[in-house]
Write a protein that holds these residues in place. Sequence first.
Motif, PDB file in Angstrom:
ATOM      1  N   UNK A  85      -3.536  -7.663   2.822  1.00  0.00           N
ATOM      2  CA  UNK A  85      -2.361  -6.759   2.929  1.00  0.00           C
ATOM      3  C   UNK A  85      -2.496  -5.670   3.460  1.00  0.00           C
ATOM      4  N   UNK A  86      -3.641  -4.717   3.763  1.00  0.00           N
ATOM      5  CA  UNK A  86      -4.074  -3.932   4.310  1.00  0.00           C
ATOM      6  C   UNK A  86      -3.653  -4.211   5.802  1.00  0.00           C
ATOM      7  N   UNK A  87      -4.164  -5.140   6.356  1.00  0.00           N
ATOM      8  CA  UNK A  87      -3.980  -5.625   7.861  1.00  0.00           C
ATOM      9  C   UNK A  87      -2.593  -5.741   8.082  1.00  0.00           C
ATOM     10  N   UNK A  88      -1.575  -5.888   7.232  1.00  0.00           N
ATOM     11  CA  UNK A  88      -0.148  -6.006   7.295  1.00  0.00           C
ATOM     12  C   UNK A  88       0.474  -4.684   7.019  1.00  0.00           C
ATOM     13  N   UNK A  89      -0.344  -3.713   6.399  1.00  0.00           N
ATOM     14  CA  UNK A  89       0.409  -2.323   6.136  1.00  0.00           C
ATOM     15  C   UNK A  89       0.852  -2.418   4.859  1.00  0.00           C
ATOM     16  N   UNK A  90       0.369  -3.399   3.811  1.00  0.00           N
ATOM     17  CA  UNK A  90       0.988  -3.214   2.632  1.00  0.00           C
ATOM     18  C   UNK A  90      -0.089  -2.889   1.652  1.00  0.00           C
ATOM     19  N   UNK A  91       0.367  -2.341   0.398  1.00  0.00           N
ATOM     20  CA  UNK A  91      -0.349  -1.980  -0.681  1.00  0.00           C
ATOM     21  C   UNK A  91      -0.096  -0.681  -1.027  1.00  0.00           C
ATOM     22  N   UNK A  92       0.593   0.117  -0.482  1.00  0.00           N
ATOM     23  CA  UNK A  92       0.926   1.511  -0.709  1.00  0.00           C
ATOM     24  C   UNK A  92       1.938   1.819  -1.650  1.00  0.00           C
ATOM     25  N   UNK A  93       2.605   0.502  -1.996  1.00  0.00           N
ATOM     26  CA  UNK A  93       3.865   0.698  -2.779  1.00  0.00           C
ATOM     27  C   UNK A  93       3.600   0.562  -4.178  1.00  0.00           C
ATOM     28  N   UNK A  94       4.335   0.793  -4.971  1.00  0.00           N
ATOM     29  CA  UNK A  94       4.211   0.702  -6.555  1.00  0.00           C
ATOM     30  C   UNK A  94       4.092  -0.528  -7.098  1.00  0.00           C
ATOM     31  N   UNK A  95       3.069  -1.033  -7.765  1.00  0.00           N
ATOM     32  CA  UNK A  95       2.713  -2.558  -7.906  1.00  0.00           C
ATOM     33  C   UNK A  95       3.856  -3.147  -8.590  1.00  0.00           C
ATOM     34  N   UNK A  96       4.549  -2.827  -9.411  1.00  0.00           N
ATOM     35  CA  UNK A  96       5.468  -3.939 -10.095  1.00  0.00           C
ATOM     36  C   UNK A  96       6.652  -3.801  -9.379  1.00  0.00           C
ATOM     37  N   UNK A  97       7.306  -2.970  -8.531  1.00  0.00           N
ATOM     38  CA  UNK A  97       8.296  -2.788  -7.931  1.00  0.00           C
ATOM     39  C   UNK A  97       8.524  -3.483  -6.586  1.00  0.00           C
ATOM     40  N   UNK A  98       7.526  -3.875  -6.118  1.00  0.00           N
ATOM     41  CA  UNK A  98       7.802  -4.737  -4.821  1.00  0.00           C
ATOM     42  C   UNK A  98       7.196  -5.914  -4.516  1.00  0.00           C
ATOM     43  N   UNK A  99       8.014  -6.881  -4.432  1.00  0.00           N
ATOM     44  CA  UNK A  99       7.652  -8.272  -4.171  1.00  0.00           C
ATOM     45  C   UNK A  99       8.100  -9.056  -2.822  1.00  0.00           C
ATOM     46  N   UNK A 100       9.089  -8.501  -2.486  1.00  0.00           N
ATOM     47  CA  UNK A 100       9.684  -9.131  -1.213  1.00  0.00           C
ATOM     48  C   UNK A 100       8.626  -9.266  -0.065  1.00  0.00           C
ATOM     49  N   UNK A 101       7.847  -8.104   0.191  1.00  0.00           N
ATOM     50  CA  UNK A 101       7.043  -8.110   1.408  1.00  0.00           C
ATOM     51  C   UNK A 101       5.861  -9.131   1.115  1.00  0.00           C
ATOM     52  N   UNK A 153       3.276   2.804 -12.103  1.00  0.00           N
ATOM     53  CA  UNK A 153       3.099   4.408 -11.815  1.00  0.00           C
ATOM     54  C   UNK A 153       2.136   4.437 -10.605  1.00  0.00           C
ATOM     55  N   UNK A 154       1.291   3.449 -10.289  1.00  0.00           N
ATOM     56  CA  UNK A 154       0.397   3.517  -9.168  1.00  0.00           C
ATOM     57  C   UNK A 154       0.568   2.546  -8.174  1.00  0.00           C
ATOM     58  N   UNK A 155       0.302   2.908  -6.916  1.00  0.00           N
ATOM     59  CA  UNK A 155       0.279   1.968  -5.687  1.00  0.00           C
ATOM     60  C   UNK A 155      -0.667   0.804  -5.860  1.00  0.00           C
ATOM     61  N   UNK A 156      -0.232  -0.296  -5.511  1.00  0.00           N
ATOM     62  CA  UNK A 156      -1.049  -1.830  -5.641  1.00  0.00           C
ATOM     63  C   UNK A 156      -2.400  -1.701  -5.376  1.00  0.00           C
ATOM     64  N   UNK A 157      -2.716  -0.984  -4.572  1.00  0.00           N
ATOM     65  CA  UNK A 157      -4.252  -1.026  -4.197  1.00  0.00           C
ATOM     66  C   UNK A 157      -5.134  -0.094  -5.000  1.00  0.00           C
ATOM     67  N   UNK A 158      -4.295   0.770  -5.343  1.00  0.00           N
ATOM     68  CA  UNK A 158      -4.961   1.742  -6.313  1.00  0.00           C
ATOM     69  C   UNK A 158      -5.079   1.268  -7.639  1.00  0.00           C
ATOM     70  N   UNK A 159      -4.139   0.445  -7.895  1.00  0.00           N
ATOM     71  CA  UNK A 159      -4.017  -0.232  -9.359  1.00  0.00           C
ATOM     72  C   UNK A 159      -5.376  -1.121  -9.234  1.00  0.00           C
ATOM     73  N   UNK A 160      -5.115  -1.942  -8.143  1.00  0.00           N
ATOM     74  CA  UNK A 160      -6.490  -3.041  -8.221  1.00  0.00           C
ATOM     75  C   UNK A 160      -7.685  -2.377  -8.136  1.00  0.00           C
ATOM     76  N   UNK A 161      -8.026  -1.352  -7.524  1.00  0.00           N
ATOM     77  CA  UNK A 161      -9.245  -0.676  -7.512  1.00  0.00           C
ATOM     78  C   UNK A 161      -9.569  -0.139  -8.816  1.00  0.00           C
ATOM     79  N   UNK A 162      -8.770   0.440  -9.733  1.00  0.00           N
ATOM     80  CA  UNK A 162      -9.020   1.005 -10.893  1.00  0.00           C
ATOM     81  C   UNK A 162      -9.508  -0.160 -11.726  1.00  0.00           C
ATOM     82  N   UNK A 163      -8.665  -1.175 -11.790  1.00  0.00           N
ATOM     83  CA  UNK A 163      -9.045  -2.342 -12.635  1.00  0.00           C
ATOM     84  C   UNK A 163     -10.308  -2.923 -12.294  1.00  0.00           C
TER      85      UNK A 163
END
Length: 187
Positions: A121-137, A40-50
């Motif tokens: 990841x932030x320097x490449x513009x990544x981390x705002x996608x839902x964590x479990x659903x994006x692996x390609x980037x 449910x959460x963007x990757x970086x938000x999930x990491x921050x909460x954890x």
Amino acid sequence: MPTDREPSDFIKTLHLVFLATFWGMQIWVTCISGFVMGSSLPRHMLGFIQSRLFPFYFHIGSVCAFCNLILFAMYHPRELLSEEETTQLVILFVCVALAMLNAQWFGQMTSDIMADMHIIEQSYGLGHDISLFSRKSYTHLQTTNHRYQALCCHLTGYHCLSFLCNLGCMACNSLSLHYLATHLSTL
């Protein structure tokens, strides 16, 4: 001071509260909240909460495991232990060791490595996608950035060790709950 007398109802309740608290936290964090937040959460938000939640989880679990060990040991003197009680004491000790390893080492290392990965990841513009659903980037980033690739390997190792410690504690607490349940005189 160890004693061979029966513990008071208060001590029995306290022991059960510590055991149930740790086991309940484990079930919630491992089996429910991780999957819900991960889907449910963007990757970086999930990491921050954890990174904020897990230290509390690991330390509270360590305290609960330690208190269970102490309470059990106080009322089961070594020279009077049955084989079943010795097994229970070993299980409680293993639980303390695994919980403390996770609290003091594996959990913290996992959070630190994840924070370093998020910066890349932030320097490449990544981390705002839902964590479990994006692996390609992230797979592409791993093949093009050697520092990120090394961090991924370290994260995988520490995360696996942390997961195994958590799973070991869950098994120990499940066995301890079984031991308590089989020694209840009545419900």
